[in-house]
Design a protein around this motif. Structure first.
Motif, PDB file in Angstrom:
ATOM      1  N   ALA A  58       0.835  -1.209   0.000  1.00  0.00           N
ATOM      2  CA  ALA A  58       0.000   0.000   0.000  1.00  0.00           C
ATOM      3  C   ALA A  58       0.865   1.253   0.000  1.00  0.00           C
ATOM      4  O   ALA A  58       0.555   2.223  -0.688  1.00  0.00           O
ATOM      5  N   ARG A  59       1.958   1.245   0.756  1.00  0.00           N
ATOM      6  CA  ARG A  59       2.846   2.409   0.821  1.00  0.00           C
ATOM      7  C   ARG A  59       3.465   2.700  -0.549  1.00  0.00           C
ATOM      8  O   ARG A  59       3.617   3.853  -0.941  1.00  0.00           O
ATOM      9  N   ALA A  67       0.535  10.436  -2.309  1.00  0.00           N
ATOM     10  CA  ALA A  67       1.421  11.306  -1.524  1.00  0.00           C
ATOM     11  C   ALA A  67       1.521  12.715  -2.091  1.00  0.00           C
ATOM     12  O   ALA A  67       1.759  13.665  -1.347  1.00  0.00           O
ATOM     13  N   MET A  68       1.308  12.874  -3.381  1.00  0.00           N
ATOM     14  CA  MET A  68       1.406  14.204  -3.987  1.00  0.00           C
ATOM     15  C   MET A  68       0.411  15.187  -3.358  1.00  0.00           C
ATOM     16  O   MET A  68       0.669  16.375  -3.306  1.00  0.00           O
ATOM     17  N   CYS A  69      -0.698  14.667  -2.847  1.00  0.00           N
ATOM     18  CA  CYS A  69      -1.671  15.514  -2.155  1.00  0.00           C
ATOM     19  C   CYS A  69      -1.661  15.261  -0.645  1.00  0.00           C
ATOM     20  O   CYS A  69      -1.641  16.195   0.146  1.00  0.00           O
ATOM     21  N   HIS A  70      -1.696  13.991  -0.264  1.00  0.00           N
ATOM     22  CA  HIS A  70      -1.839  13.639   1.150  1.00  0.00           C
ATOM     23  C   HIS A  70      -0.530  13.700   1.931  1.00  0.00           C
ATOM     24  O   HIS A  70      -0.550  13.583   3.152  1.00  0.00           O
ATOM     25  N   GLY A  71       0.598  13.895   1.258  1.00  0.00           N
ATOM     26  CA  GLY A  71       1.896  13.951   1.931  1.00  0.00           C
ATOM     27  C   GLY A  71       2.451  12.562   2.173  1.00  0.00           C
ATOM     28  O   GLY A  71       1.701  11.606   2.356  1.00  0.00           O
ATOM     29  N   LYS A  72       3.767  12.443   2.185  1.00  0.00           N
ATOM     30  CA  LYS A  72       4.411  11.136   2.354  1.00  0.00           C
ATOM     31  C   LYS A  72       4.046  10.472   3.672  1.00  0.00           C
ATOM     32  O   LYS A  72       3.958   9.258   3.762  1.00  0.00           O
ATOM     33  N   SER A  73       3.826  11.272   4.705  1.00  0.00           N
ATOM     34  CA  SER A  73       3.512  10.718   6.024  1.00  0.00           C
ATOM     35  C   SER A  73       2.031  10.827   6.367  1.00  0.00           C
ATOM     36  O   SER A  73       1.644  10.565   7.494  1.00  0.00           O
ATOM     37  N   ASP A  79       2.698  18.088  -2.193  1.00  0.00           N
ATOM     38  CA  ASP A  79       3.152  19.147  -3.095  1.00  0.00           C
ATOM     39  C   ASP A  79       2.018  19.861  -3.829  1.00  0.00           C
ATOM     40  O   ASP A  79       2.137  21.030  -4.161  1.00  0.00           O
ATOM     41  N   LEU A  80       0.918  19.186  -4.093  1.00  0.00           N
ATOM     42  CA  LEU A  80      -0.173  19.786  -4.882  1.00  0.00           C
ATOM     43  C   LEU A  80      -1.254  20.469  -4.053  1.00  0.00           C
ATOM     44  O   LEU A  80      -2.151  21.091  -4.605  1.00  0.00           O
ATOM     45  N   VAL A  81      -1.185  20.370  -2.741  1.00  0.00           N
ATOM     46  CA  VAL A  81      -2.241  20.914  -1.888  1.00  0.00           C
ATOM     47  C   VAL A  81      -2.447  22.408  -2.117  1.00  0.00           C
ATOM     48  O   VAL A  81      -3.571  22.868  -2.309  1.00  0.00           O
ATOM     49  N   ALA A  82      -1.381  23.175  -2.102  1.00  0.00           N
ATOM     50  CA  ALA A  82      -1.504  24.627  -2.283  1.00  0.00           C
ATOM     51  C   ALA A  82      -1.981  24.963  -3.697  1.00  0.00           C
ATOM     52  O   ALA A  82      -2.863  25.807  -3.872  1.00  0.00           O
ATOM     53  N   ASP A  83      -1.416  24.287  -4.707  1.00  0.00           N
ATOM     54  CA  ASP A  83      -1.787  24.561  -6.092  1.00  0.00           C
ATOM     55  C   ASP A  83      -3.261  24.284  -6.364  1.00  0.00           C
ATOM     56  O   ASP A  83      -3.912  25.010  -7.096  1.00  0.00           O
ATOM     57  N   MET A  84      -3.785  23.224  -5.757  1.00  0.00           N
ATOM     58  CA  MET A  84      -5.174  22.842  -5.997  1.00  0.00           C
ATOM     59  C   MET A  84      -6.135  23.427  -4.972  1.00  0.00           C
ATOM     60  O   MET A  84      -7.334  23.149  -5.007  1.00  0.00           O
ATOM     61  N   ARG A  92      -2.154  11.705  10.710  1.00  0.00           N
ATOM     62  CA  ARG A  92      -1.317  11.341  11.856  1.00  0.00           C
ATOM     63  C   ARG A  92      -2.058  11.621  13.159  1.00  0.00           C
ATOM     64  O   ARG A  92      -1.713  11.070  14.190  1.00  0.00           O
ATOM     65  N   ASP A  93      -3.075  12.464  13.097  1.00  0.00           N
ATOM     66  CA  ASP A  93      -3.889  12.799  14.257  1.00  0.00           C
ATOM     67  C   ASP A  93      -5.058  11.810  14.318  1.00  0.00           C
ATOM     68  O   ASP A  93      -5.933  11.813  13.444  1.00  0.00           O
ATOM     69  N   ALA A  94      -5.063  10.960  15.342  1.00  0.00           N
ATOM     70  CA  ALA A  94      -6.098   9.927  15.452  1.00  0.00           C
ATOM     71  C   ALA A  94      -7.502  10.525  15.461  1.00  0.00           C
ATOM     72  O   ALA A  94      -8.450   9.910  14.965  1.00  0.00           O
ATOM     73  N   ALA A  95      -7.658  11.729  15.996  1.00  0.00           N
ATOM     74  CA  ALA A  95      -8.974  12.368  16.051  1.00  0.00           C
ATOM     75  C   ALA A  95      -9.523  12.664  14.655  1.00  0.00           C
ATOM     76  O   ALA A  95     -10.739  12.737  14.473  1.00  0.00           O
ATOM     77  N   ALA A  96      -8.649  12.814  13.666  1.00  0.00           N
ATOM     78  CA  ALA A  96      -9.096  13.121  12.309  1.00  0.00           C
ATOM     79  C   ALA A  96      -9.868  11.962  11.691  1.00  0.00           C
ATOM     80  O   ALA A  96     -10.686  12.175  10.799  1.00  0.00           O
ATOM     81  N   LEU A  97      -9.628  10.754  12.167  1.00  0.00           N
ATOM     82  CA  LEU A  97     -10.278   9.585  11.580  1.00  0.00           C
ATOM     83  C   LEU A  97     -11.102   8.766  12.558  1.00  0.00           C
ATOM     84  O   LEU A  97     -11.643   7.729  12.187  1.00  0.00           O
ATOM     85  N   GLU A  98     -11.219   9.232  13.798  1.00  0.00           N
ATOM     86  CA  GLU A  98     -11.879   8.402  14.805  1.00  0.00           C
ATOM     87  C   GLU A  98     -13.340   8.108  14.500  1.00  0.00           C
ATOM     88  O   GLU A  98     -13.859   7.072  14.899  1.00  0.00           O
TER      89      GLU A  98
END
Length: 154
Positions: A58-59, A67-73, A79-84, A92-98
């Motif tokens: 999966a990695r 990763a181009m949007c969601h970041g390597k970690s 890299d595309l977050v700002a452009d788009m 990485r924050d467990a609360a984001a997906l709890e």
């Protein structure tokens, strides 16, 4: 003269194509024809247990496609977050997906959401479930990376 007409007509054609694409983009239209997630989709359980091999697979795909949007970690700062002009969650924050079920993650990975295209038939089902395991692993890894707050001495 012919060259000027050719250049102007090319610019006009390109402008019309861009406007047509924006007008017909189902990802940006309110009330679009995007597929809707059913309660059965959201309730699906992940049949694939996380393994080092599955996470590695999966990695690898994540590095190519996500990763181009969601970041390597999984921090949501690719890299595309700002452009788009995207606002992505920090996985990485467990609360984001709890409050997000594995079935919901699988559905989003399969069908896409907003500007994100779905993996659908491009990626085997087992790999998409491994993507779910990978997303969950970012929060586990992130929790270990965060500094622990020290309790003041009594």
């Amino acid at each position: 003269m012919r060259r000027t007409v050719f250049v102007l007509s090319t610019i006009l054609f390109a402008s019309c194509a861009v406007l047509y694409a924006r007008a017909n983009s189902t990802q940006e239209k309110p009330g679009s024809t995007e597929p809707k997630m059913s309660p059965e989709d959201a309730a699906r359980k992940n049949p694939v247990s996380p393994t080092p091999e599955g996470l590695a697979e999966a990695r690898k795909f994540f590095g190519y496609n996500c990763a181009m949007c969601h970041g390597k970690s999984g921090d949501g700062k690719g890299d595309l977050v700002a452009d788009m002009k995207l606002e992505l969650r920090d996985w990485r924050d467990a609360a984001a997906l709890e409050k997000v079920t594995d079935g919901e993650l699988f559905w989003i990975i399969s069908n896409g959401k907003g500007k994100m295209p779905g993996e659908g038939d491009r990626t085997p089902e087992k790999t998409r479930w491994n993507f779910v395991n990978l997303v969950r692993s970012f929060a586990k890894k992130g929790a270990a990376d965060k500094p622990k707050t020290e309790t003041p001495p009594s």
